[in-house]
Design an enzyme around this catalytic site. Structure first.
Site, PDB file in Angstrom:
ATOM      1  N   GLY A 138       6.404   5.359   8.754  1.00 55.32           N
ATOM      2  CA  GLY A 138       7.125   5.411   9.085  1.00 55.32           C
ATOM      3  C   GLY A 138       7.582   4.462   8.883  1.00 55.32           C
ATOM      4  O   GLY A 138       8.813   3.894   8.498  1.00 55.32           O
TER       5      GLY A 138
ATOM      6  N   ASN B 294      -5.232   4.353   6.569  1.00 55.59           N
ATOM      7  CA  ASN B 294      -4.592   5.128   6.748  1.00 55.59           C
ATOM      8  C   ASN B 294      -2.964   5.780   6.669  1.00 55.59           C
ATOM      9  O   ASN B 294      -3.128   7.396   6.145  1.00 55.59           O
ATOM     10  CB  ASN B 294      -3.636   4.681   8.571  1.00 55.59           C
TER      11      ASN B 294
ATOM     12  N   GLY C 166       6.520  -1.880  13.690  1.00 53.49           N
ATOM     13  CA  GLY C 166       5.746  -0.720  13.023  1.00 53.49           C
ATOM     14  C   GLY C 166       4.115  -0.852  14.562  1.00 53.49           C
ATOM     15  O   GLY C 166       4.256  -1.410  16.043  1.00 53.49           O
TER      16      GLY C 166
ATOM     17  N   VAL D  87       0.259  -7.380  15.129  1.00 55.60           N
ATOM     18  CA  VAL D  87       1.244  -7.967  15.278  1.00 55.60           C
ATOM     19  C   VAL D  87       2.482  -7.429  15.785  1.00 55.60           C
ATOM     20  O   VAL D  87       3.664  -8.322  16.197  1.00 55.60           O
ATOM     21  CB  VAL D  87       1.542  -8.406  13.833  1.00 55.60           C
TER      22      VAL D  87
ATOM     23  N   GLY E 231       0.306  -1.434  16.256  1.00 56.01           N
ATOM     24  CA  GLY E 231      -0.794  -2.808  15.893  1.00 56.01           C
ATOM     25  C   GLY E 231       0.176  -4.534  16.842  1.00 56.01           C
ATOM     26  O   GLY E 231       0.623  -4.456  17.250  1.00 56.01           O
TER      27      GLY E 231
ATOM     28  N   LYS F 267     -10.829 -10.790   6.776  1.00 55.13           N
ATOM     29  CA  LYS F 267     -12.781 -10.716   5.609  1.00 55.13           C
ATOM     30  C   LYS F 267     -12.766 -12.365   6.070  1.00 55.13           C
ATOM     31  O   LYS F 267     -13.167 -12.623   5.202  1.00 55.13           O
ATOM     32  CB  LYS F 267     -13.077 -10.196   4.869  1.00 55.13           C
TER      33      LYS F 267
ATOM     34  N   GLU G 280      10.187   3.936  15.811  1.00 54.79           N
ATOM     35  CA  GLU G 280       9.320   5.651  16.559  1.00 54.79           C
ATOM     36  C   GLU G 280       8.450   5.760  16.763  1.00 54.79           C
ATOM     37  O   GLU G 280       7.442   6.775  17.471  1.00 54.79           O
ATOM     38  CB  GLU G 280       8.568   6.594  14.223  1.00 54.79           C
TER      39      GLU G 280
HETATM   40  O1  0RQ Z   1     -10.290  -4.859   8.200  1.00 57.64           O
HETATM   41  O2  0RQ Z   1     -10.910  -3.551  10.917  1.00 57.64           O
HETATM   42  O3  0RQ Z   1     -12.716  -3.905   8.879  1.00 57.64           O
HETATM   43  O4  0RQ Z   1     -11.864  -6.043  11.092  1.00 57.64           O
HETATM   44  O5  0RQ Z   1      -7.848  -3.653   6.968  1.00 57.64           O
HETATM   45  O6  0RQ Z   1      -6.029  -5.295   9.442  1.00 57.64           O
HETATM   46  O7  0RQ Z   1      -5.654  -7.262   9.914  1.00 57.64           O
HETATM   47  O8  0RQ Z   1      -5.985  -5.467  11.919  1.00 57.64           O
HETATM   48  O9  0RQ Z   1      -3.911  -5.201  10.820  1.00 57.64           O
HETATM   49  O10 0RQ Z   1      -4.491  -3.292  12.336  1.00 57.64           O
HETATM   50  O11 0RQ Z   1      -2.150  -4.049  11.706  1.00 57.64           O
HETATM   51  O12 0RQ Z   1      -3.403  -2.921  10.465  1.00 57.64           O
HETATM   52  C1  0RQ Z   1      -0.904  -2.171   7.335  1.00 57.64           C
HETATM   53  C2  0RQ Z   1      -3.783  -1.008   7.893  1.00 57.64           C
HETATM   54  C3  0RQ Z   1      -2.408  -2.853   9.094  1.00 57.64           C
HETATM   55  C4  0RQ Z   1      -1.238  -0.927   9.224  1.00 57.64           C
HETATM   56  C5  0RQ Z   1      -2.404  -1.633   8.550  1.00 57.64           C
HETATM   57  C6  0RQ Z   1      -8.125  -4.999   7.196  1.00 57.64           C
HETATM   58  C7  0RQ Z   1      -8.426  -5.852   7.517  1.00 57.64           C
HETATM   59  C8  0RQ Z   1      -8.975  -4.513   8.627  1.00 57.64           C
HETATM   60  C9  0RQ Z   1      -6.950  -3.730   9.556  1.00 57.64           C
HETATM   61  P1  0RQ Z   1     -11.472  -4.379  10.010  1.00 57.64           P
HETATM   62  P2  0RQ Z   1      -5.784  -5.641  10.742  1.00 57.64           P
HETATM   63  P3  0RQ Z   1      -3.498  -4.216  11.691  1.00 57.64           P
HETATM   64  C10 0RQ Z   1       5.239   2.675  12.010  1.00 57.64           C
HETATM   65  C11 0RQ Z   1       4.323   1.766  10.885  1.00 57.64           C
HETATM   66  C12 0RQ Z   1       1.068   1.205   7.877  1.00 57.64           C
HETATM   67  C13 0RQ Z   1       1.704   2.650   8.261  1.00 57.64           C
HETATM   68  C14 0RQ Z   1       2.982   1.900   9.167  1.00 57.64           C
HETATM   69  C15 0RQ Z   1      -1.128   0.368   8.714  1.00 57.64           C
HETATM   70  C16 0RQ Z   1      -8.230  -3.993   8.435  1.00 57.64           C
HETATM   71  O13 0RQ Z   1      -0.650  -1.520   9.772  1.00 57.64           O
HETATM   72  O14 0RQ Z   1      -1.526   1.147   8.879  1.00 57.64           O
HETATM   73  O15 0RQ Z   1       3.186   0.487   9.089  1.00 57.64           O
HETATM   74  N1  0RQ Z   1       0.127   0.440   7.942  1.00 57.64           N
HETATM   75  N2  0RQ Z   1       3.555   2.768  10.431  1.00 57.64           N
HETATM   76  O16 0RQ Z   1      -9.731  -7.393   7.096  1.00 57.64           O
HETATM   77  C17 0RQ Z   1      -8.497  -4.768   2.623  1.00 57.64           C
HETATM   78  C18 0RQ Z   1      -7.231  -5.673   2.350  1.00 57.64           C
HETATM   79  C19 0RQ Z   1      -6.981  -6.100   3.762  1.00 57.64           C
HETATM   80  C20 0RQ Z   1      -7.621  -5.286   4.152  1.00 57.64           C
HETATM   81  C21 0RQ Z   1      -6.412  -6.088   5.764  1.00 57.64           C
HETATM   82  N3  0RQ Z   1      -5.745  -6.736   1.464  1.00 57.64           N
HETATM   83  N4  0RQ Z   1      -7.951  -5.879   1.687  1.00 57.64           N
HETATM   84  N5  0RQ Z   1      -9.209  -5.127   3.863  1.00 57.64           N
HETATM   85  N6  0RQ Z   1      -7.775  -6.328   6.425  1.00 57.64           N
HETATM   86  N7  0RQ Z   1      -6.105  -6.418   4.730  1.00 57.64           N
HETATM   87  C22 0RQ Z   1       4.268   3.209  12.755  1.00 57.64           C
HETATM   88  C23 0RQ Z   1       3.531   4.756  11.994  1.00 57.64           C
HETATM   89  O17 0RQ Z   1       3.760   4.837  11.314  1.00 57.64           O
HETATM   90  C24 0RQ Z   1       3.220   5.460  13.205  1.00 57.64           C
END
Ligand code: 0RQ
EC number: 2.8.3.-
Length: 498
Positions: free
Chosen positions: A382, A378, A262, A266, A264, A402, A288
């Protein structure tokens, strides 16, 4: 006229004038890569001027996935999007969606083109598509992403092409475009290797539909990645360690399997770690998005080639690719998203998928999209296409968010994107839970033990043991207690954190 084609040259403002209030517009773009830029920006300016005069102007927006600042951000900042599908990552748009000012349809990215094709969204009035070239007979050579653009070009009533000089004219060497026929006439998709090519290097459009060409010279504006933090590195170590174990056990063949990762930090860290490991053989990707880490892996030879639907690269990495198209052109395949994310192909190739989630629960369900059940982040993107259909799928997340106020391992996720029937392996920096073959109670114990942060483990074990007996143990009165605490006090376990 532009040399090489017969189409009318338009300014972005002239082109934007063809789009009327309420129109359904299909824009190119899968991430900022290949996203339309000049026309949406001009549309935003027009919307603002109209709103200031008290006139109505809002459009319905379809794209491949998220887009760049000139599209979702610009249009959302002036409140010009009434409806949007299928994925976004714009903070301005997110606010509109969460205030219910914009209707957002979150869906699997592989489904988007066929839903357009089936007519489920109605007529597309205008397609605005970025390209590096277009011929008078209607061959459109797309830029850094393919996404759903071939489908928009086929179905839109009228078409505007943004011809972006910024990109290499040799980009189409990577493109492999083929559209699926309508059911019941869909036959076998002849992709039997991640790098199979089954189509043409161009998308097609009826030239009579092209209103005109807007010339641009603008980068995609893809951000560079931060160096992976300790948490990402630890997650990457767990994933790589597990893959090595599966190879030793003969459950991953010696020639390896194609990978998807995916977006990001990680995902970037995992890919870099896999590429550096001496015991992982050179591999291919069926994914993708091609992001920065993959360029270096291709150069080093640890990645033999990659299939995706977008080349989401920061400018320095993209320049590297353009400077050496003789090398990269044959090693990267860019396909329409209904093929890059096709469930049948993913299952046939035996893809290993790695995607990030917001939260996971002790039964093995995961939430990629909605904070506390309601606020969209977001979209599913995929991740569902790959998680459900992969040979081996990992869902990863830091165990807390957080500064510990949030546990990403909870009794019950507040929104389900991936259910326990699809999810195989969950990973946090704390450890890895292999859920394959485990019943619900064993799963719950494994997830708490391996993935939960120590601050939250006792709470989760206590919840599990106190819940009423059943095949799955849940206490419907308490299952959202952590989320309730967060909403009411700002942290999930106020006493522990304080
Ligand atoms: O908040 O930005 O205010 O600090 O969510 O979290 O840890 O920076 O992780 O940027 O990789 O995003 C799932 C959103 C993770 C992303 C998601 C808060 C956290 C932070 C972002 P801040 P991180 P990432 C194929 C793959 C779905 C689509 C996908 C995503 C912000 O990976 O959109 O997988 N995935 N596509 O602090 C409240 C929780 C939280 C939380 C994290 N449990 N509750 N806030 N945060 N966990 C590619 C495509 O499809 C294009």
């Amino acid at each position: 006229m532009i040399a090489g084609n017969k189409f009318r040259k338009l300014s972005a403002c002239e082109a934007a004038d063809f789009i009327t209030d309420g129109a359904l517009v299909g824009f190119s773009g899968f991430t900022p890569a290949g996203a339309a830029k000049a026309v949406p920006r001009a549309l935003a300016a027009r919307a603002l001027a109209m709103h200031n005069r008290g006139e109505k102007f809002r459009i319905r927006v379809l794209t491949g996935a998220s887009t760049g600042a000139a599209l979702d951000d610009a249009l959302a900042e002036v409140n010009a999007i009434s409806w949007r599908a299928p994925y976004q990552s714009s903070s301005a748009l997110r606010k509109l969606i969460n205030r219910q000012e914009t209707e957002f349809v979150d869906m699997h990215l592989s489904h988007l083109p066929q839903m357009v094709e089936f007519g489920f969204f109605g007529n597309i009035d205008v397609a605005v598509v970025e390209a590096v070239d277009v011929t008078s007979d209607g061959r459109v050579y797309l830029s850094t992403s393919v996404g759903a653009s071939p489908t928009f070009l086929r179905h839109a009533d009228r078409v505007i092409i943004e011809l972006n000089q910024h990109h290499s004219k040799r980009l189409p060497e990577m493109h492999d475009i083929r559209l699926l026929p309508l059911p019941p006439h869909r036959s076998f998709i002849p992709i039997d290797h991640a790098l199979s090519r089954i189509g043409t290097p161009f998308a097609e459009v009826d030239p009579a539909k092209i209103i005109g060409i807007v010339e641009t010279d603008e980068p995609d504006g893809v951000a560079t990645f931060d160096a992976p933090g300790e948490c990402s590195e630890r997650i990457a170590d767990h994933v790589v360690g597990f893959i090595l174990q599966e190879m030793r056990l003969g459950r991953i063949p010696p020639e390896f399997l194609p990978l998807q990762s995916g977006v990001g930090n990680v995902a970037n860290a995992v890919m870099a770690r896999l590429g550096q490991h001496p015991d992982i053989p050179p591999f291919v990707m069926y994914s993708e998005v091609i992001q920065d880490a993959l360029v270096d892996l291709l150069e080093s030879g640890s990645l033999r080639g990659a299939s995706a639907t977008s080349l989401t690269l920061s400018e320095p990495q993209l320049a590297k690719v353009y400077d050496n198209m003789d090398f990269f052109g044959s090693r990267i395949v860019l396909r329409p998203q209904e093929l890059s994310n096709n469930p049948g192909v993913i299952r046939r190739l035996g893809v290993i998928a790695i995607n990030t989630v917001l939260e996971m629960d002790i039964t093995g369900c995961a939430n990629s999209t909605h904070v506390c059940g309601g606020q969209v982040m977001n979209g599913i993107g995929g991740s569902g296409d790959f998680t459900r259909n992969a040979y081996l799928s990992f869902l990863v997340a830091p165990s807390i968010a957080k500064s510990g106020k949030i546990s990403t391992v909870v009794p019950m996720v507040s929104h389900v994107d991936h259910n326990e029937h699809s999810v195989q392996v969950m990973v946090t920096e704390q450890g890895l839970a292999d859920l394959r073959g485990l019943g619900p109670i064993e799963r719950a114990r494994r997830i708490i033990e391996k993935c939960a942060h120590p601050m939250y483990r006792d709470y989760l074990f206590e919840y599990l043991e106190a819940a009423p007996m059943g095949h799955v143990r849940h206490d419907l009165k308490r299952c959202f207690e952590l989320h309730q605490n967060l909403l009411e006090t700002g942290s999930m376990l106020p006493l522990v954190i304080a």
